[in-house]
Design a protein around this motif. Structure first.
Motif, PDB file in Angstrom:
ATOM      1  N   THR A 153       0.842  -1.195   0.000  1.00 27.22           N
ATOM      2  CA  THR A 153       0.000   0.000   0.000  1.00 27.22           C
ATOM      3  C   THR A 153       0.878   1.245   0.000  1.00 27.22           C
ATOM      4  O   THR A 153       1.870   1.309   0.728  1.00 27.22           O
ATOM      5  CB  THR A 153      -0.927   0.016   1.243  1.00 27.22           C
ATOM      6  N   VAL A 154       0.516   2.184  -0.853  1.00 28.15           N
ATOM      7  CA  VAL A 154       1.112   3.521  -0.809  1.00 28.15           C
ATOM      8  C   VAL A 154      -0.025   4.497  -0.559  1.00 28.15           C
ATOM      9  O   VAL A 154      -1.008   4.514  -1.313  1.00 28.15           O
ATOM     10  CB  VAL A 154       1.831   3.873  -2.133  1.00 28.15           C
ATOM     11  N   LEU A 155       0.074   5.254   0.514  1.00 23.60           N
ATOM     12  CA  LEU A 155      -1.011   6.165   0.882  1.00 23.60           C
ATOM     13  C   LEU A 155      -0.411   7.491   1.341  1.00 23.60           C
ATOM     14  O   LEU A 155       0.443   7.534   2.218  1.00 23.60           O
ATOM     15  CB  LEU A 155      -1.859   5.548   2.003  1.00 23.60           C
ATOM     16  N   GLU A 156      -0.904   8.551   0.704  1.00 18.20           N
ATOM     17  CA  GLU A 156      -0.399   9.891   0.986  1.00 18.20           C
ATOM     18  C   GLU A 156      -1.512  10.671   1.689  1.00 18.20           C
ATOM     19  O   GLU A 156      -2.679  10.554   1.327  1.00 18.20           O
ATOM     20  CB  GLU A 156      -0.061  10.552  -0.361  1.00 18.20           C
ATOM     21  N   GLY A 157      -1.144  11.434   2.686  1.00 19.97           N
ATOM     22  CA  GLY A 157      -2.169  12.207   3.373  1.00 19.97           C
ATOM     23  C   GLY A 157      -1.586  13.039   4.483  1.00 19.97           C
ATOM     24  O   GLY A 157      -0.367  13.188   4.617  1.00 19.97           O
ATOM     25  N   LYS A 158      -2.520  13.588   5.273  1.00 22.67           N
ATOM     26  CA  LYS A 158      -2.132  14.490   6.352  1.00 22.67           C
ATOM     27  C   LYS A 158      -2.205  13.748   7.685  1.00 22.67           C
ATOM     28  O   LYS A 158      -3.153  12.995   7.941  1.00 22.67           O
ATOM     29  CB  LYS A 158      -3.107  15.670   6.357  1.00 22.67           C
ATOM     30  N   ILE A 159      -1.219  13.978   8.514  1.00 19.72           N
ATOM     31  CA  ILE A 159      -1.217  13.336   9.828  1.00 19.72           C
ATOM     32  C   ILE A 159      -2.194  14.062  10.749  1.00 19.72           C
ATOM     33  O   ILE A 159      -2.051  15.267  10.979  1.00 19.72           O
ATOM     34  CB  ILE A 159       0.209  13.331  10.416  1.00 19.72           C
ATOM     35  N   VAL A 160      -3.211  13.330  11.227  1.00 19.48           N
ATOM     36  CA  VAL A 160      -4.212  13.958  12.100  1.00 19.48           C
ATOM     37  C   VAL A 160      -3.921  13.695  13.574  1.00 19.48           C
ATOM     38  O   VAL A 160      -4.374  14.435  14.438  1.00 19.48           O
ATOM     39  CB  VAL A 160      -5.648  13.510  11.754  1.00 19.48           C
TER      40      VAL A 160
END
Lengths: 97, 97
Positions: free
Chosen positions: A5-12
């Motif tokens: 899995t490659v997942l890009e996003g913002k750390i919440v």
């Protein structure tokens, strides 16, 4: 058996770096991903929150991330623990986006 | 924002092919993945169960799969629905393993 899995996003959210009972560094975080993906040749809005965890050197390197940072995580999916089959992402590589 | 998952495993359950209220073919299934992955230069046993869903032509093609078949699913992660943030895999490509 493939599991990538490659997942890009913002750390919440992120925990502090801690040691497992076995003395291994570990860091858990929650990533919020929002993007546009293609499904049936149409653009769809996608949002997902993913629990992720890193161990060892990867955890120590991840300790520099802050809530609000955008990162790209690569790794494999695994059940959260013996009691919960819910998938979490085991981070083996990451980079700031 | 990147969002790609490739997951190979055995189909443990599948729904019948149905139509959404909007008339689009859809098929949901549960995949059980078991493998050995590398974490901190060590081999670890990994198991995860993943809900997955396909729409349109992909759903119609998936209708040939049976419980017990081993398949490789490629797609993106998205929250299950408005009420559940739990990730499910939206299948955009698949093949029999």
């Amino acid at each position: 058996m493939k599991n990538t899995t490659v997942l890009e996003g913002k750390i919440v959210s992120r925990d502090t770096l801690r040691l497992t009972p076995g003395g291994i560094a570990t860091l858990s975080l929650m990533l919020n991903h929002q993007s546009t993906q293609t499904e049936m040749d149409q653009e769809v809005q996608v949002e997902v929150e993913m629990n992720a965890v890193a161990f060892g050197d990867t955890a120590k390197e991840l300790d520099s991330v802050k809530v609000g940072d955008t990162v790209s995580l690569k790794g494999f999916l695994s059940r959260k623990n013996r009691y919960s089959p819910q998938p979490i992402l085991h981070i083996t590589q990451f980079k700031f986006s």
